[in-house]
Design a protein around this motif. Structure first.
Motif, PDB file in Angstrom:
ATOM      1  N   ASN B 235       0.847  -1.198   0.000  1.00 52.48           N
ATOM      2  CA  ASN B 235       0.000   0.000   0.000  1.00 52.48           C
ATOM      3  C   ASN B 235       0.882   1.248   0.000  1.00 52.48           C
ATOM      4  O   ASN B 235       2.071   1.167   0.317  1.00 52.48           O
ATOM      5  N   MET B 236       0.293   2.396  -0.293  1.00 53.13           N
ATOM      6  CA  MET B 236       1.001   3.685  -0.227  1.00 53.13           C
ATOM      7  C   MET B 236       2.271   3.622  -1.082  1.00 53.13           C
ATOM      8  O   MET B 236       3.318   4.167  -0.720  1.00 53.13           O
ATOM      9  N   SER B 237       2.134   2.936  -2.217  1.00 56.57           N
ATOM     10  CA  SER B 237       3.272   2.691  -3.087  1.00 56.57           C
ATOM     11  C   SER B 237       3.413   3.830  -4.088  1.00 56.57           C
ATOM     12  O   SER B 237       2.949   3.748  -5.222  1.00 56.57           O
ATOM     13  N   GLY B 238       4.038   4.917  -3.633  1.00 54.81           N
ATOM     14  CA  GLY B 238       4.245   6.041  -4.527  1.00 54.81           C
ATOM     15  C   GLY B 238       3.075   7.012  -4.533  1.00 54.81           C
ATOM     16  O   GLY B 238       1.940   6.646  -4.252  1.00 54.81           O
ATOM     17  N   PHE B 239       3.370   8.282  -4.853  1.00 59.33           N
ATOM     18  CA  PHE B 239       2.326   9.304  -4.935  1.00 59.33           C
ATOM     19  C   PHE B 239       2.553  10.141  -6.180  1.00 59.33           C
ATOM     20  O   PHE B 239       3.648  10.651  -6.407  1.00 59.33           O
ATOM     21  N   ILE B 240       1.482  10.272  -6.961  1.00 62.14           N
ATOM     22  CA  ILE B 240       1.578  11.079  -8.176  1.00 62.14           C
ATOM     23  C   ILE B 240       0.923  12.426  -7.914  1.00 62.14           C
ATOM     24  O   ILE B 240      -0.265  12.504  -7.598  1.00 62.14           O
ATOM     25  N   CYS B 241       1.705  13.484  -8.010  1.00 61.38           N
ATOM     26  CA  CYS B 241       1.198  14.831  -7.750  1.00 61.38           C
ATOM     27  C   CYS B 241       0.081  15.146  -8.736  1.00 61.38           C
ATOM     28  O   CYS B 241       0.277  15.032  -9.955  1.00 61.38           O
ATOM     29  N   GLN B 263      10.119 -11.880  -2.807  1.00 65.78           N
ATOM     30  CA  GLN B 263      11.067 -12.773  -3.489  1.00 65.78           C
ATOM     31  C   GLN B 263      11.861 -13.559  -2.456  1.00 65.78           C
ATOM     32  O   GLN B 263      11.991 -14.775  -2.546  1.00 65.78           O
ATOM     33  N   ASN B 264      12.374 -12.825  -1.443  1.00 63.84           N
ATOM     34  CA  ASN B 264      13.217 -13.472  -0.438  1.00 63.84           C
ATOM     35  C   ASN B 264      12.462 -14.499   0.398  1.00 63.84           C
ATOM     36  O   ASN B 264      13.016 -15.514   0.791  1.00 63.84           O
ATOM     37  N   LEU B 265      11.190 -14.208   0.673  1.00 64.59           N
ATOM     38  CA  LEU B 265      10.430 -15.096   1.555  1.00 64.59           C
ATOM     39  C   LEU B 265       9.539 -16.057   0.790  1.00 64.59           C
ATOM     40  O   LEU B 265       8.783 -16.822   1.391  1.00 64.59           O
ATOM     41  N   ASN B 266       9.617 -16.001  -0.528  1.00 63.67           N
ATOM     42  CA  ASN B 266       8.857 -16.909  -1.384  1.00 63.67           C
ATOM     43  C   ASN B 266       7.347 -16.839  -1.136  1.00 63.67           C
ATOM     44  O   ASN B 266       6.681 -17.856  -0.956  1.00 63.67           O
ATOM     45  N   VAL B 267       6.843 -15.593  -1.083  1.00 62.81           N
ATOM     46  CA  VAL B 267       5.388 -15.427  -1.024  1.00 62.81           C
ATOM     47  C   VAL B 267       4.970 -14.547  -2.200  1.00 62.81           C
ATOM     48  O   VAL B 267       5.794 -13.842  -2.778  1.00 62.81           O
ATOM     49  N   SER B 268       3.667 -14.587  -2.530  1.00 66.37           N
ATOM     50  CA  SER B 268       3.180 -13.821  -3.689  1.00 66.37           C
ATOM     51  C   SER B 268       3.031 -12.346  -3.396  1.00 66.37           C
ATOM     52  O   SER B 268       2.558 -11.981  -2.324  1.00 66.37           O
ATOM     53  N   LEU B 269       3.411 -11.517  -4.357  1.00 69.59           N
ATOM     54  CA  LEU B 269       3.070 -10.102  -4.253  1.00 69.59           C
ATOM     55  C   LEU B 269       1.759  -9.915  -5.012  1.00 69.59           C
ATOM     56  O   LEU B 269       1.714 -10.066  -6.230  1.00 69.59           O
ATOM     57  N   LEU B 270       0.679  -9.639  -4.311  1.00 70.34           N
ATOM     58  CA  LEU B 270      -0.633  -9.553  -4.958  1.00 70.34           C
ATOM     59  C   LEU B 270      -0.792  -8.272  -5.754  1.00 70.34           C
ATOM     60  O   LEU B 270      -1.573  -8.220  -6.702  1.00 70.34           O
ATOM     61  N   GLY B 271      -0.068  -7.206  -5.335  1.00 68.36           N
ATOM     62  CA  GLY B 271      -0.175  -5.961  -6.067  1.00 68.36           C
ATOM     63  C   GLY B 271       0.341  -4.783  -5.274  1.00 68.36           C
ATOM     64  O   GLY B 271       0.603  -4.899  -4.072  1.00 68.36           O
ATOM     65  N   LYS B 272       0.505  -3.654  -5.974  1.00 73.86           N
ATOM     66  CA  LYS B 272       0.963  -2.415  -5.344  1.00 73.86           C
ATOM     67  C   LYS B 272      -0.118  -1.359  -5.559  1.00 73.86           C
ATOM     68  O   LYS B 272      -0.639  -1.205  -6.660  1.00 73.86           O
ATOM     69  N   VAL B 273      -0.441  -0.627  -4.500  1.00 72.66           N
ATOM     70  CA  VAL B 273      -1.500   0.379  -4.583  1.00 72.66           C
ATOM     71  C   VAL B 273      -0.908   1.752  -4.283  1.00 72.66           C
ATOM     72  O   VAL B 273      -0.303   1.937  -3.232  1.00 72.66           O
ATOM     73  N   PRO B 274      -1.065   2.716  -5.208  1.00 73.81           N
ATOM     74  CA  PRO B 274      -0.490   4.036  -4.958  1.00 73.81           C
ATOM     75  C   PRO B 274      -1.327   4.835  -3.949  1.00 73.81           C
ATOM     76  O   PRO B 274      -2.498   4.504  -3.708  1.00 73.81           O
ATOM     77  N   LEU B 275      -0.718   5.884  -3.385  1.00 78.02           N
ATOM     78  CA  LEU B 275      -1.442   6.807  -2.501  1.00 78.02           C
ATOM     79  C   LEU B 275      -2.436   7.601  -3.332  1.00 78.02           C
ATOM     80  O   LEU B 275      -2.118   8.048  -4.429  1.00 78.02           O
ATOM     81  N   ASP B 276      -3.613   7.778  -2.809  1.00 78.26           N
ATOM     82  CA  ASP B 276      -4.641   8.585  -3.469  1.00 78.26           C
ATOM     83  C   ASP B 276      -5.453   9.256  -2.360  1.00 78.26           C
ATOM     84  O   ASP B 276      -6.052   8.560  -1.546  1.00 78.26           O
ATOM     85  N   PRO B 277      -5.455  10.596  -2.315  1.00 78.98           N
ATOM     86  CA  PRO B 277      -6.165  11.274  -1.226  1.00 78.98           C
ATOM     87  C   PRO B 277      -7.639  10.873  -1.129  1.00 78.98           C
ATOM     88  O   PRO B 277      -8.233  10.945  -0.056  1.00 78.98           O
ATOM     89  N   GLN B 278      -8.194  10.390  -2.218  1.00 75.55           N
ATOM     90  CA  GLN B 278      -9.602   9.997  -2.209  1.00 75.55           C
ATOM     91  C   GLN B 278      -9.830   8.765  -1.330  1.00 75.55           C
ATOM     92  O   GLN B 278     -10.925   8.566  -0.800  1.00 75.55           O
ATOM     93  N   ILE B 279      -8.806   7.937  -1.150  1.00 72.36           N
ATOM     94  CA  ILE B 279      -8.962   6.727  -0.338  1.00 72.36           C
ATOM     95  C   ILE B 279      -9.304   7.116   1.098  1.00 72.36           C
ATOM     96  O   ILE B 279     -10.287   6.653   1.679  1.00 72.36           O
TER      97      ILE B 279
END
Lengths: 272, 324
Positions: B235-241, B263-279
């Motif tokens: 979560n909170m993966s980057g912010f686009i002005c 990668q190191n712990l051999n678990v799935s990365l389900l996704g990355k969600v950017p910061l959005d003030p609307q959230i």
């Protein structure tokens, strides 16, 4: 028998104890604890930080001493000094883990036992300030910490929130906790309050704005200020650097320095 | 002097009702040790355990939303996941908030001020939609200033009640939102849900090492209690002005972020969600972010993550059915 009677408590040399609390997780308690310690040090004070977050101890890394060990002395456990200066010392479960990824999966009673030890057995020596960093909530760690610290008459608590209603909602409960346990509220800090884009200077209120200030007004407690989101601050914490020394021009600096100043003013004016 | 190590190993408390209670290595030094070893700690009421098992057996899928770290977006994600799954009106979704000290779910679901009603068949969940029911300690408090200042055992008692006494009905998806950490609530809910089809845990993090260091502990906790990890959400993966469209890493991934950790712990990365003030705004107003901001890059990320979770659960079910 005589030496037992005159044995001083390990907290006897600590002038002021203050807690950093929040009902809410992830609002910046450890960050504020760290930056407050650094600011106080820059004002010539000797500071200790006691990290009673047993499941998620953040303090060691914030001072780049996460690989250090704790040693014993005659009076108990020696806190970890951040540098040669010995002006900041720390205690955290983070120093006691065999491996950094080890999970501390303990129920309440075991957590309470360690917290009592942390409060009684760390040989802090003489400190101007002992800052107690806490996990979020109003449970075992908080109850045990406040009970064990009561004889030492803590100065009070700083409550940290982010601006949005969801955080403020939890911090209201923490205010009730303070009231019920007789802990004075030194003030509320509104953290992550706005982000100024480093490219174009546009300010975006990513986590809303003003909730902390309103809460302080509503609850009749001092408002210690808004700290903006600052990527340099995040970076500094990641790397265990002294943000106060190295980034005085960064956007979060004025607010953080101001928080420390208000605490020092409060003490010198004997408002507390 | 020799370095001090925790004389108490970091093995978990076996549980006050376990056969190992008071006798395990981890019990050394625990103030309750004598109590547990003497068998005085609560032994499960066999009738009660059976009741719990029966209802839970009927739950088709259960997902825990965990994080070692506070404030990374567990409740936000739980609320969004609940709305996402309930979009299919044929599915019955239950959202259980076991954060006893800091219950965020009522506000996020627009249910602040609602109360729980009792009937002959138990406590009624509070419904957001016909097919989306919610339970939280928040509904049991009479004022927003009320603090729940409880030690562990009392919190466990309430969690058990939430699972035993709430009349959920037939559930397709049970989502459990948790507080940060690896303590009473987490141990208890895993124990109580052992009778259910606990598909696994979704772990939430933010990109910086300060979060990841706690999240690795949580992943270890899951391994210890044999809880499968469905995957990790960053979560909170980057912010686009919104003005100049440049990206800022407000929470910098100085050690490679969730991607490297997975990668190191051999678990799935389900996704990355950017910061959005609307959230944050949607959460504060108790509205569904997915509905309020359908075009947001964050919405697209969340939807893709929800789909992957659904696929995981369906696969799980299919495998179980094959065995039967």
């Amino acid at each position: 028998l005589l030496s037992f009677l005159t044995e001083k408590s390990n907290l006897a040399g600590v002038r002021h104890i203050l807690l950093v609390l929040s009902g809410k997780g992830g609002v910046g308690k450890s960050t504020i604890s760290t930056e407050l310690a650094l600011s106080l040090r820059h004002s010539g004070k000797k500071v200790g930080i006691l990290d009673v977050d047993l499941c998620g101890p953040s303090i060691p890394r914030m001072f780049r001493v996460q690989d250090n060990d704790v040693h014993q002395c005659d009076s108990g456990w020696v806190p970890v000094f951040v540098d040669q200066d010995k002006s900041i010392s720390l205690m955290s479960i983070g120093f006691l883990l065999e491996k950094p990824d080890d999970a501390v999966v303990w129920r309440g009673p075991k957590k309470n036992a360690l917290i009592k030890q942390f409060i009684a057995d760390v040989a802090w020596g003489d400190l101007d300030f002992l800052i107690v960093d806490t996990p979020p909530g109003t449970s075992d760690e908080h109850i045990s910490t406040v009970e064990a610290l009561r004889p030492y008459k803590p100065l009070g608590a700083i409550l940290v929130t982010t601006p949005q209603a969801v955080s403020v909602g939890d911090v209201r409960r923490e205010l009730t906790f303070c009231k019920k346990t007789g802990l004075r509220v030194l003030g509320i800090v509104e953290n992550m309050s706005g982000f100024v884009c480093p490219h174009c200077s546009e300010c975006t209120n990513i986590f809303s704005k003003g909730g902390g200030e309103e809460l302080a007004k509503h609850a009749g407690v001092p408002f210690l200020g808004c700290v903006p989101l600052d990527p340099q601050l995040s970076q500094s914490l990641e790397e265990g650097r002294d943000f106060i020394q190295e980034f005085p021009k960064s956007s979060a600096f004025p607010a953080l320095a101001h928080i420390a100043q208000q605490i020092l003013d409060g003490i010198s004016q004997q408002s507390y | 002097a020799a370095a001090l190590q925790l004389s108490l190993s970091v093995a978990e408390c076996p549980g006050t009702s376990s056969a190992q209670a008071g006798r395990a290595a981890a019990c050394q030094g625990c103030p309750n040790q004598r109590l547990c070893a003497g068998g005085a700690a609560a032994a499960p009421d066999p009738g009660e355990a059976a009741e719990l098992r029966e209802w839970l057996r009927a739950v088709k899928h259960a997902v825990l939303v965990l994080s070692g770290k506070g404030g990374v977006g567990k409740s936000t994600f739980s609320a969004i996941l609940a709305h996402g799954l309930a979009a299919d009106e044929a599915k019955q979704v239950a959202l259980l908030d076991i954060d006893i000290c800091g219950p965020s779910i009522p506000k996020m679901m627009g249910l602040e001020g609602e109360q729980v009603h009792q009937s002959g068949s138990g406590w009624s969940p509070v419904y957001v939609e016909e097919n989306l029911g919610v339970m939280s300690v928040g509904f049991l408090l009479s004022s927003p200033d009320d603090a729940v200042i409880w030690r562990g055992p009392k919190k466990n008692g309430l969690i058990k009640q939430f699972l035993r006494d709430v009349d959920w009905g037939e559930i397709d998806y049970l989502i459990v939102d948790t507080p940060p950490g690896t303590s009473d609530e987490h141990l208890s809910v895993v124990q109580y849900l052992s009778a259910a089809h606990l598909d696994g845990a979704v772990i939430i993090t933010t990109p910086q090492e300060v979060s990841l260091q706690d999240v690795r502990k949580e992943i270890n906790f899951c391994h210890k209690v044999k809880l499968p990890v469905i995957g990790v959400v960053e979560n909170m993966s980057g912010f686009i002005c919104p003005k100049c469209k440049n990206e800022s890493q407000i929470f910098p991934p100085t050690t490679g972020g969730a991607e490297k950790m997975c990668q190191n712990l051999n678990v799935s990365l389900l996704g990355k969600v950017p910061l959005d003030p609307q959230i944050g705004k949607s959460c504060d107003k108790g509205q569904s972010f997915l509905a309020e901001a359908p075009e947001s890059p964050a919405t697209l990320s969340y939807k893709s993550i929800i789909q992957r979770i659904q696929e995981y659960c369906d696969q799980h079910q299919f495998q179980e059915e094959k065995i039967i």
